[in-house]
Design an enzyme around this catalytic site. Structure first.
Site, PDB file in Angstrom:
ATOM      1  N   GLY A 235       0.728  -1.161  -0.185  1.00  0.00           N
ATOM      2  CA  GLY A 235       0.065  -0.031  -0.052  1.00  0.00           C
ATOM      3  C   GLY A 235       1.128   1.343  -0.010  1.00  0.00           C
ATOM      4  O   GLY A 235       0.263   2.224   0.541  1.00  0.00           O
TER       5      GLY A 235
ATOM      6  N   HIS B 191      -4.888   0.478   9.781  1.00  0.00           N
ATOM      7  CA  HIS B 191      -5.912   1.164  10.700  1.00  0.00           C
ATOM      8  C   HIS B 191      -7.119   1.345   9.590  1.00  0.00           C
ATOM      9  O   HIS B 191      -8.331   1.941  10.375  1.00  0.00           O
ATOM     10  CB  HIS B 191      -5.360   2.850  11.236  1.00  0.00           C
ATOM     11  CG  HIS B 191      -5.048   3.877   9.972  1.00  0.00           C
ATOM     12  ND1 HIS B 191      -5.357   5.053  10.401  1.00  0.00           N
ATOM     13  CD2 HIS B 191      -5.106   3.705   8.771  1.00  0.00           C
ATOM     14  CE1 HIS B 191      -5.186   5.890   9.367  1.00  0.00           C
ATOM     15  NE2 HIS B 191      -4.943   5.079   8.387  1.00  0.00           N
TER      16      HIS B 191
END
Length: 363
Positions: free
Chosen positions: A204, A267
């Site tokens: 990512g 998160h």
């Protein structure tokens, strides 16, 4: 009514003011978004003087001059929020003295030429789609959608930005700015975390800001940035001798490496999804004795010696994760449970990066 009458007038007024302030906090954000979109910080900066008068400011802005009289009201909000300093052209004793405005350190983060500017972050977090999601929490708590963002916008966050290239670009720009700051600290303060590694995958990793900094610092380390197809294609990214960009899905397969880096990725996701991601990471790294590890950069809620501003920022970030992604910020205890559920053997939390921490997790 009896409870109200038991309080003194002063207490009631303070309670009302507190309620009003919290209810109106989004108005600070609206005024801030307006200032960024109109380029107010840049206009004042380019003025060339310590402060810019209201009339000079309104004349320089790309607005209808018939509405120029409204600017001082927007600036009043931003002065109160700490983004500008208001000064008077005279000694400050006369009511007819014209206001003038100067930048504060916080406002300098909104300048286009500031390398670590937070403009993109302001604009994407205050996007109408984000705001309506936050305003839909009560409806979401009563429906079957996974997130309030879907309740408000009819689709999940990732599908929403994938269909809007400008919005997707803004999101990646915001991540890149954050990564530039983190990369500087990582290389200067946490270089030891990467020493001895021969390969690393930044999962990512977006436009590769952190991976590029690591690759430059460790020229013998092979670095791979893994992100979705549209991120890699839209950014038109070029690798180097020891840096490669790969399109893929972390839920499907992650390239093999000595270590996996995840910066503010977990998160965004639920506990169940985080366990899936961590298990995929564990599959492609060697055992701990051979140097295998997962490197996280994440918030760790709680802890000692955090000031009110830091705690408030953490809580607000958690609310954003709740509304838009179905993710969450986590305490150390919650992180430990995730690692255990993913079959990982242990972890170590290093000195934090303000709210964020570097966490080494071992297979």
């Amino acid at each position: 009514m009896a409870m109200v009458l038991e309080n003194s007038s002063a207490e009631l007024l303070r309670a009302l003011a507190h309620l009003s302030n919290k209810r109106g906090n989004f108005k600070d954000g609206a005024a801030l978004k307006c200032a960024v979109e109109l380029g107010i910080p840049d206009v004042i900066q380019k003025h060339g003087k310590p402060a810019m008068t209201l009339s000079e400011l309104t004349a320089a802005l790309p607005i209808k001059q018939s509405k120029a009289h409204c600017i001082n009201r927007i600036m009043r909000v931003l002065v109160n929020a700490g983004f500008f300093v208001e000064q008077r052209s005279g000694d400050g004793k006369r009511d007819d003295e014209e206001e003038s405005y100067a930048l504060t350190p916080a406002c300098r983060l909104l300048l286009k030429d500031e390398p670590l500017n937070a403009r993109a972050h302001v604009l994407f977090t205050l996007d109408p789609a984000e705001m309506v999601a936050l305003g839909s929490l009560s409806e979401w708590l009563q429906d079957d959608y996974p997130t309030a963002f879907e309740t408000a916008n009819g689709k999940n966050y990732w599908d929403y930005i994938a269909e809007r290239p400008a919005r997707n670009k803004l999101f990646n720009e915001a991540l890149a700015v954050d990564s530039r700051l983190i990369a500087t600290v990582l290389i200067s303060e946490f270089k030891f975390v990467f020493e001895g590694l021969t390969s690393l995958v930044d999962v990512g990793g977006g436009t590769g800001t952190i991976a590029r900094a690591i690759a430059e610092t460790f020229p013998n380390m092979k670095c791979i940035v893994l992100d979705l197809q549209q991120v890699v294609e839209d950014a038109d990214l070029e690798g180097t001798e020891n840096l490669e960009f790969v399109a893929g899905d972390m839920f499907e397969k992650i390239p093999n490496a000595n270590a996996i880096l995840l910066k503010m990725v977990l998160h965004d996701w639920s506990d169940e999804d985080c366990v899936r991601i961590l298990k995929n990471c564990k599959r492609v790294i060697p055992e701990k004795e051979k140097g295998g590890k997962i490197i996280l950069i994440e918030l760790v809620l709680g802890g000692q010696n955090k000031d009110h501003v830091t705690v408030e920022a953490e809580i607000c970030m958690d609310m954003e994760m709740l509304a838009s992604f179905g993710g969450k910020e986590r305490t150390e205890k919650e992180w430990a449970k995730l690692f255990q559920d993913a079959g990982l053997s242990g972890y170590k939390v290093f000195s934090n990066l303000d709210s964020r921490c570097v966490i080494e997790v071992y297979p």
